[in-house]
Design a protein around this motif. Structure first.
Motif, PDB file in Angstrom:
ATOM      1  N   LEU A 179      -8.620   1.838   1.913  1.00  0.00           N
ATOM      2  CA  LEU A 179      -8.268   0.721   1.040  1.00  0.00           C
ATOM      3  C   LEU A 179      -8.263  -0.625   1.765  1.00  0.00           C
ATOM      4  CD1 LEU A 179      -5.252   2.195  -0.973  1.00  0.00           C
ATOM      5  CD2 LEU A 179      -7.642   2.048  -1.705  1.00  0.00           C
ATOM      6  N   GLU A 220     -12.337  -1.667   2.354  1.00  0.00           N
ATOM      7  CA  GLU A 220     -11.766  -2.055   1.060  1.00  0.00           C
ATOM      8  C   GLU A 220     -12.381  -1.283  -0.110  1.00  0.00           C
ATOM      9  OE1 GLU A 220     -10.169  -6.475   1.256  1.00  0.00           O
ATOM     10  OE2 GLU A 220     -12.320  -6.429   1.705  1.00  0.00           O
ATOM     11  N   PRO A 271     -12.532   0.668  -3.469  1.00  0.00           N
ATOM     12  CA  PRO A 271     -11.675   0.657  -4.661  1.00  0.00           C
ATOM     13  C   PRO A 271     -10.854   1.941  -4.753  1.00  0.00           C
ATOM     14  CG  PRO A 271     -13.899  -0.055  -5.205  1.00  0.00           C
ATOM     15  CD  PRO A 271     -13.953   0.476  -3.801  1.00  0.00           C
ATOM     16  N   LEU A 272      -9.643   1.814  -5.257  1.00  0.00           N
ATOM     17  CA  LEU A 272      -8.734   2.955  -5.330  1.00  0.00           C
ATOM     18  C   LEU A 272      -9.336   4.156  -6.070  1.00  0.00           C
ATOM     19  CD1 LEU A 272      -5.857   3.646  -4.350  1.00  0.00           C
ATOM     20  CD2 LEU A 272      -5.015   2.879  -6.565  1.00  0.00           C
ATOM     21  N   ALA A 314     -11.488   5.653  -3.416  1.00  0.00           N
ATOM     22  CA  ALA A 314     -10.828   6.040  -2.175  1.00  0.00           C
ATOM     23  C   ALA A 314     -10.025   7.327  -2.318  1.00  0.00           C
ATOM     24  CB  ALA A 314      -9.919   4.916  -1.696  1.00  0.00           C
ATOM     25  N   HIS A 361     -10.613  10.763  -0.245  1.00  0.00           N
ATOM     26  CA  HIS A 361      -9.598  11.348   0.629  1.00  0.00           C
ATOM     27  C   HIS A 361      -9.353  12.811   0.285  1.00  0.00           C
ATOM     28  CE1 HIS A 361      -6.135  11.433   3.298  1.00  0.00           C
ATOM     29  NE2 HIS A 361      -5.491  12.086   2.350  1.00  0.00           N
ATOM     30  N   CYS A 419      -1.511   3.346   2.245  1.00  0.00           N
ATOM     31  CA  CYS A 419      -1.460   2.566   1.006  1.00  0.00           C
ATOM     32  C   CYS A 419      -0.434   1.454   1.126  1.00  0.00           C
ATOM     33  CB  CYS A 419      -1.113   3.477  -0.177  1.00  0.00           C
ATOM     34  SG  CYS A 419      -1.180   2.647  -1.790  1.00  0.00           S
ATOM     35  N   ARG A 439       0.228  -1.291  -4.293  1.00  0.00           N
ATOM     36  CA  ARG A 439      -0.748  -0.430  -4.959  1.00  0.00           C
ATOM     37  C   ARG A 439      -0.202   0.954  -5.267  1.00  0.00           C
ATOM     38  NH1 ARG A 439      -6.620  -1.637  -2.425  1.00  0.00           N
ATOM     39  NH2 ARG A 439      -7.131  -1.196  -4.586  1.00  0.00           N
ATOM     40  N   ASP A 460      -0.577   2.168  -8.985  1.00  0.00           N
ATOM     41  CA  ASP A 460      -1.967   2.541  -9.265  1.00  0.00           C
ATOM     42  C   ASP A 460      -2.326   3.849  -8.572  1.00  0.00           C
ATOM     43  OD1 ASP A 460      -2.358   0.293 -10.806  1.00  0.00           O
ATOM     44  OD2 ASP A 460      -3.216  -0.891  -9.174  1.00  0.00           O
ATOM     45  N   LEU A 461      -1.782   4.055  -7.383  1.00  0.00           N
ATOM     46  CA  LEU A 461      -2.058   5.302  -6.670  1.00  0.00           C
ATOM     47  C   LEU A 461      -1.489   6.496  -7.426  1.00  0.00           C
ATOM     48  CD1 LEU A 461      -3.101   6.858  -4.225  1.00  0.00           C
ATOM     49  CD2 LEU A 461      -0.947   6.321  -3.052  1.00  0.00           C
ATOM     50  N   THR A 485      -3.743   7.339 -10.231  1.00  0.00           N
ATOM     51  CA  THR A 485      -5.103   7.736  -9.881  1.00  0.00           C
ATOM     52  C   THR A 485      -5.167   9.133  -9.280  1.00  0.00           C
ATOM     53  OG1 THR A 485      -5.660   5.421  -9.457  1.00  0.00           O
ATOM     54  CG2 THR A 485      -7.160   7.073  -8.553  1.00  0.00           C
ATOM     55  N   CYS A 531     -11.110   2.771   8.285  1.00  0.00           N
ATOM     56  CA  CYS A 531     -11.526   2.614   6.892  1.00  0.00           C
ATOM     57  C   CYS A 531     -12.658   3.566   6.542  1.00  0.00           C
ATOM     58  CB  CYS A 531     -11.926   1.166   6.599  1.00  0.00           C
ATOM     59  SG  CYS A 531     -13.314   0.560   7.537  1.00  0.00           S
TER      60      CYS A 531
END
Length: 273
Positions: A16, A21, A23-24, A27, A31, A48, A52, A55-56, A59, A249
Motif C-alpha cells: 500500500l 502504492e 490499490p487496496l 493489494a 497478499h 496498513c 485505511r 476499507d481493509l 475488502t 512494496c
C-alpha cells in the motif's frame, strides 16, 4: 518446499505504501496469494496505515495478519487499535519524535501478544533514542531509503545504527529503499540503494561498525550469496535475532533476487517431479 531460515518472515508486505502504492482491492488479494504460495514462510504481516483500516475490513475476504503503521505519533495508537477491531493485529509500528512517550503509550495500550517497533529519526539524537528503547520489548525501526536521495543513509550511518542496536541487544526492522538483495545504483534515479542481503550479512558484524559498513558497501552478488550460504545455523539465529524484517512494496522482487543468486529455489512443476 521450505524457505531457508535466513529469510523466514523477512518480507513485510508494504504494497500500500510508496513507491508501489497498490490499490487496496488489488493489494489484499495479492497478499492472500502470497500467504498461500510455496514461499509463504518468507512473508510477514500486511502493513496498513491507520486511515485505511475500515476499507481493509471491508475488502479482506479471509483473516489477515496486519501490522498498523502509525506515523502520526502516540496519539494515533488507541484510535487505530479501536478501528482495527475484527482484524488480526500482530504488530504496531509507531513513529513519535518523543521516544519516551512512544514507549509509555505502548506499555499502557499495546494488547498482549502484539509486537511493536518504534521508528527512530536519523541524526544526532539517534543514540539517545536507542538508549530509551534498550531493555524494552520493542524493536527499533530505521528508514533505509525513500523518494529522495537524502532519504538514503550512507553505509557509515546505517552501520552505526546496526552497531548501536547490537551493543544494546536491541532488535530492529528496516523500511523503504531495500528493493533488491544487493547494493546498487538505481539507473532511473541515480539513488544509491542498500541491499537487503547486505544488511542481513552486516548484522553479523555486531558492534563493529567498520566491518558492517564494509559489508554494506559490497556490490558483488556472488560474494554476498556465498557468504549467506556459509552462515551456520547459530549465525543465522544471531542475524535474524537482530534484523527481524523489512517492509517491501513488492514481495516478488526480493524473492526473484534470491532465486537469481541461487539462495532460494521454487519447487519444480508437478510434471517434473
Amino acid at each position: 518446499m521450505t524457505v531457508p531460515a535466513l529469510y523466514r518472515g523477512l518480507f513485510d508486505d508494504a504494497a500500500l505504501f510508496p513507491p508501489g502504492e497498490l490499490p487496496l482491492p488489488e493489494a489484499v488479494p495479492a497478499h492472500e496469494a502470497h500467504r498461500a504460495a510455496w514461499y509463504a514462510e518468507a512473508v510477514g504481516p500486511f502493513l496498513c496505515g491507520a486511515g485505511r483500516l475500515a476499507d481493509l475490513r471491508a475488502t479482506a475476504t479471509a483473516p489477515l495478519r496486519v501490522a498498523l503503521v502509525l506515523p502520526g505519533g502516540s496519539g494515533q495508537l488507541a484510535p487505530a487499535l479501536a478501528d482495527a477491531a475484527g482484524l488480526t493485529v500482530v504488530g504496531v509500528e509507531l513513529a513519535d519524535p518523543d521516544v519516551p512517550a512512544a514507549v509509555v503509550a505502548l506499555d499502557e495500550q499495546l494488547p498482549s501478544g502484539v509486537a511493536a517497533a518504534v521508528e527512530l529519526a536519523r541524526g544526532d539524537g539517534l543514540e539517545a533514542a536507542l538508549d530509551v528503547l534498550a531493555g524494552t520489548p520493542y524493536r527499533a525501526k530505521f528508514r533505509t531509503g525513500g523518494l529522495a536521495a537524502g532519504a538514503f543513509p550512507t553505509e557509515a550511518e546505517l552501520a552505526a545504527f546496526l552497531a548501536g542496536c547490537a551493543a544494546r541487544a536491541l532488535p530492529y526492522k528496516c523500511t523503504a529503499g531495500l528493493h533488491h538483495a544487493v547494493r546498487h545504483t538505481d539507473p532511473a534515479t541515480g539513488f544509491e540503494h542498500h541491499g537487503f542481503l547486505n544488511v542481513l550479512l552486516a548484522a553479523q558484524a555486531g558492534e563493529d561498525a567498520a566491518a558492517a559498513a564494509e559489508v554494506l558497501a559490497e556490490r558483488s552478488g556472488e560474494l554476498l550469496a556465498k557468504a549467506a550460504l556459509d552462515l551456520t545455523d547459530d549465525q543465522i539465529a544471531v542475524v535474524r535475532g537482530r534484523f527481524t524484517a523489512f517492509g517491501t512494496c513488492s514481495v516478488a522482487e526480493p524473492l526473484d533476487d534470491l532465486a537469481a543468486l541461487g539462495l532460494l529455489a521454487p519447487p519444480a512443476p508437478l510434471e517434473d517431479r
